[in-house]
Design an enzyme around this catalytic site. Structure first.
Site, PDB file in Angstrom:
ATOM      1  N   TYR A   2       0.839  -1.204   0.000  1.00  0.00           N
ATOM      2  CA  TYR A   2       0.000   0.000   0.000  1.00  0.00           C
ATOM      3  C   TYR A   2       0.868   1.245   0.000  1.00  0.00           C
ATOM      4  CZ  TYR A   2      -4.884  -1.099   0.121  1.00  0.00           C
ATOM      5  OH  TYR A   2      -6.142  -1.455  -0.250  1.00  0.00           O
ATOM      6  N   GLU A  11      -0.817   4.539  -0.259  1.00  0.00           N
ATOM      7  CA  GLU A  11      -1.792   5.638  -0.311  1.00  0.00           C
ATOM      8  C   GLU A  11      -1.101   6.956   0.000  1.00  0.00           C
ATOM      9  OE1 GLU A  11      -4.931   4.538   2.362  1.00  0.00           O
ATOM     10  OE2 GLU A  11      -6.106   3.631   0.761  1.00  0.00           O
ATOM     11  N   ASP A  66      -8.358  15.102 -23.654  1.00  0.00           N
ATOM     12  CA  ASP A  66      -8.194  13.687 -23.315  1.00  0.00           C
ATOM     13  C   ASP A  66      -7.455  13.062 -24.503  1.00  0.00           C
ATOM     14  OD1 ASP A  66      -8.411  10.965 -23.043  1.00  0.00           O
ATOM     15  OD2 ASP A  66     -10.571  10.957 -22.648  1.00  0.00           O
ATOM     16  N   THR A  79      -4.626   7.776 -21.345  1.00  0.00           N
ATOM     17  CA  THR A  79      -4.293   6.411 -20.935  1.00  0.00           C
ATOM     18  C   THR A  79      -2.807   6.234 -21.205  1.00  0.00           C
ATOM     19  OG1 THR A  79      -4.707   5.519 -23.140  1.00  0.00           O
ATOM     20  CG2 THR A  79      -6.561   5.485 -21.593  1.00  0.00           C
ATOM     21  N   LYS A 114      -2.252   2.810 -24.847  1.00  0.00           N
ATOM     22  CA  LYS A 114      -2.639   2.798 -26.264  1.00  0.00           C
ATOM     23  C   LYS A 114      -1.391   3.107 -27.095  1.00  0.00           C
ATOM     24  CE  LYS A 114      -7.411   3.645 -24.949  1.00  0.00           C
ATOM     25  NZ  LYS A 114      -8.590   4.516 -24.999  1.00  0.00           N
ATOM     26  N   ARG A 157      -1.471  -0.825 -18.723  1.00  0.00           N
ATOM     27  CA  ARG A 157      -2.820  -0.251 -18.667  1.00  0.00           C
ATOM     28  C   ARG A 157      -2.898   0.736 -17.515  1.00  0.00           C
ATOM     29  NH1 ARG A 157      -5.295  -3.042 -22.162  1.00  0.00           N
ATOM     30  NH2 ARG A 157      -7.112  -1.724 -22.002  1.00  0.00           N
TER      31      ARG A 157
HETATM   32  C1  LIG Z   1      -9.640   4.605 -24.173  1.00  0.00           C
HETATM   33  C2  LIG Z   1     -10.151   5.945 -23.802  1.00  0.00           C
HETATM   34  C3  LIG Z   1     -10.430   6.285 -22.469  1.00  0.00           C
HETATM   35  C4  LIG Z   1     -10.573   5.300 -21.341  1.00  0.00           C
HETATM   36  O1  LIG Z   1      -9.591   4.492 -21.020  1.00  0.00           O
HETATM   37  P1  LIG Z   1      -9.782   3.263 -20.024  1.00  0.00           P
HETATM   38  O2  LIG Z   1      -8.389   3.042 -19.570  1.00  0.00           O
HETATM   39  O3  LIG Z   1     -10.383   2.176 -20.820  1.00  0.00           O
HETATM   40  O4  LIG Z   1     -10.665   3.689 -18.899  1.00  0.00           O
HETATM   41  C5  LIG Z   1     -10.772   7.597 -22.179  1.00  0.00           C
HETATM   42  N1  LIG Z   1     -10.853   8.509 -23.152  1.00  0.00           N
HETATM   43  C6  LIG Z   1     -10.618   8.210 -24.437  1.00  0.00           C
HETATM   44  C7  LIG Z   1     -10.736   9.290 -25.461  1.00  0.00           C
HETATM   45  C8  LIG Z   1     -10.278   6.919 -24.810  1.00  0.00           C
HETATM   46  O5  LIG Z   1     -10.101   6.629 -26.096  1.00  0.00           O
END
Ligand SMILES: *Cc1c(COP(=O)(O)O)cnc(C)c1O
Length: 428
Positions: free
Chosen positions: A61, A63, A212, A238, A241, A247
């Site tokens: 942990y 936190e 985002d 994220t 990707k 992840r």
């Molecule tokens: C993939 C994605 C997310 C979310 O990601 P997770 O890790 O699956 O929660 C958020 N915003 C956009 C634009 C995405 O393409």
């Protein structure tokens, strides 16, 4: 057997201790090794990133934040998190980062918690036009507890920016609804995002500007897509990707007061203990992303996406917005065959070892479980080493399967060809 000795030894360990789990893992390893991954949001991490996740950092942990933890024994956790932060700041050229969000959706939820109050209005692109469920879908917290208004694409076929963001209409909608925050950055948008134009819009209506960059983070880090900094107030992403890390999520800002609010929102607002084995692997992945090889990789991703889009267009498939500037494309199947659906295409291609996802095209008349499109991306196959010429081959595989309407014999032939391709281009 793979050519990753550590993965093999993990499998060996499980075979001895837990054969049932070992079987499942072996099958998944084989699936990834022998199929072509064209899902735009997926990638293959390096062995270093993979195995940095499977470490003793999972045992603890932590936190709180470096230097201010709620548990003892965090000396090396502090070092790991500082390393991840420092590298993320260098990678994106920003002042403050939070590396603890468990995922992209958690990162976005933390921004809502930090900067908005329930019932507040925000502006975003609707899911059906390429947005994400965490940008105001009714079934998501963002749409249940907040009030989304959506800005449009150009839907007029004769417009030169057909299926691209209509920035003037976005401005008009923001002036009308006075959103507290404007979100840009998408899940299925193949074009460059004009962050500077969104900044103007945000200034016109006094909104916070949030980007985002979940999909394009790797391109941004490598300079293959314009940076959201200095235009955006807060940026989420994220890490798994195009960025090719474990992840997880990440939040960045240049503004100290926003950074403080974000840190409080992530912990204790949204989350408990951070996944420190993942934070550790994020540090390793960010280190890789700072290398010159990573820039070359992202350049190749963009070239491959363009080559695949061109090769499919040549075979009669319409690429929405007329092409791609980034790592992904939306393929409108109806121009090849009016009866072809995204659901059928995804299913048939999977039988041939080509992994994709069905996706609505803008103004898709078919429901989300059927759709008229496929979303395809080049990040994972580029990691395997495929180049532009190989995208012709991939387009040919796809067209053989779809033109045959998923014929068993054709799918089996293409499956064999895909396996041979995967043998030539091994996983990292
Ligand atoms: C993939 C994605 C997310 C979310 O990601 P997770 O890790 O699956 O929660 C958020 N915003 C956009 C634009 C995405 O393409």
């Amino acid at each position: 057997m793979s050519h990753d000795p550590i993965a093999d030894s993990v499998l060996g360990l499980l075979r001895a201790r837990d054969p049932q789990a070992a079987d499942i893992l072996a099958h998944e390893q084989d699936r990834q090794a022998t199929t072509l991954e064209l899902i735009a949001s997926e990638n293959h991490v390096s062995p270093a990133v993979m195995h940095a996740m499977g470490t003793c950092f999972t045992n603890k942990y932590a936190e709180g934040y470096p230097g201010a933890r709620y548990y003892g024994g965090c000396v090396f956790h502090d070092q790991a998190e500082e390393l991840a932060r420092e590298r993320a700041r260098a990678l994106f050229g920003c002042k403050y980062v939070n590396v603890q969000p468990h995922s992209g959706a958690q990162a976005n939820a933390s921004v809502f918690l930090a900067l908005l109050k329930p019932g507040d209005t925000f502006a975003s692109l609707v899911l059906a036009d390429g947005g994400h469920l965490s940008h105001g879908l009714k079934v998501n917290m963002s749409g249940k507890w907040f009030n989304p208004v959506h800005y449009p694409l150009h839907y007029d076929q004769s417009h030169p920016q057909f299926e691209q963001i209509d920035y003037d209409a976005a401005e008009a909608i923001c002036i009308e609804h006075k959103p507290k925050m404007i979100m840009c950055g998408y899940s299925a948008y193949p074009r460059v995002i004009d962050f500077a134009r969104f900044r103007e819009i945000a200034d016109t209506c006094g909104a916070i500007l949030m980007a985002d960059i979940a999909h394009i983070a790797g391109l941004v880090a490598a300079g293959e897509h314009p940076s959201p900094f200095p235009h955006c107030d807060v940026v989420t992403t994220t890490t798994h990707k195009t960025l090719r890390g474990p992840r997880g999520g990440l939040i960045m800002t240049d503004r100290e007061e926003i950074a403080k609010a974000i840190d409080r929102a992530v912990f204790p607002g949204m989350q408990g203990g951070p996944l420190m084995h993942v934070v550790f692997a994020k540090a390793v992945a960010f280190g890789e992303a700072l290398s010159p090889e990573f820039k070359t990789y992202q350049q190749q991703v963009v070239k491959n996406a363009r080559a695949l889009a061109d090769a499919l267009a040549k075979r009669g498939y319409r690429i929405t917005s007329g092409g791609t500037d980034n790592h992904l494309m939306l393929v409108d199947l109806r121009t090849r065959d009016a009866d072809l659906t995204g659901a059928d295409a995804e299913h048939w291609l999977e039988r041939a070892g080509i992994i994709t996802n069905k996706n609505g095209v803008p103004q898709d008349p078919r429901p989300p479980k059927v759709t008229s499109g496929l979303r395809l991306g080049a990040p994972a196959v580029t990691t395997r080493g495929l180049k532009e010429a190989d995208m012709e081959t991939v387009a040919d595989f796809i067209d053989r399967v779809l033109a045959s309407k998923g014929d068993d014999g054709v799918c089996a032939q293409v499956r064999a060809d895909v396996k041979a391709t995967c043998e030539r281009f091994r996983l990292p």
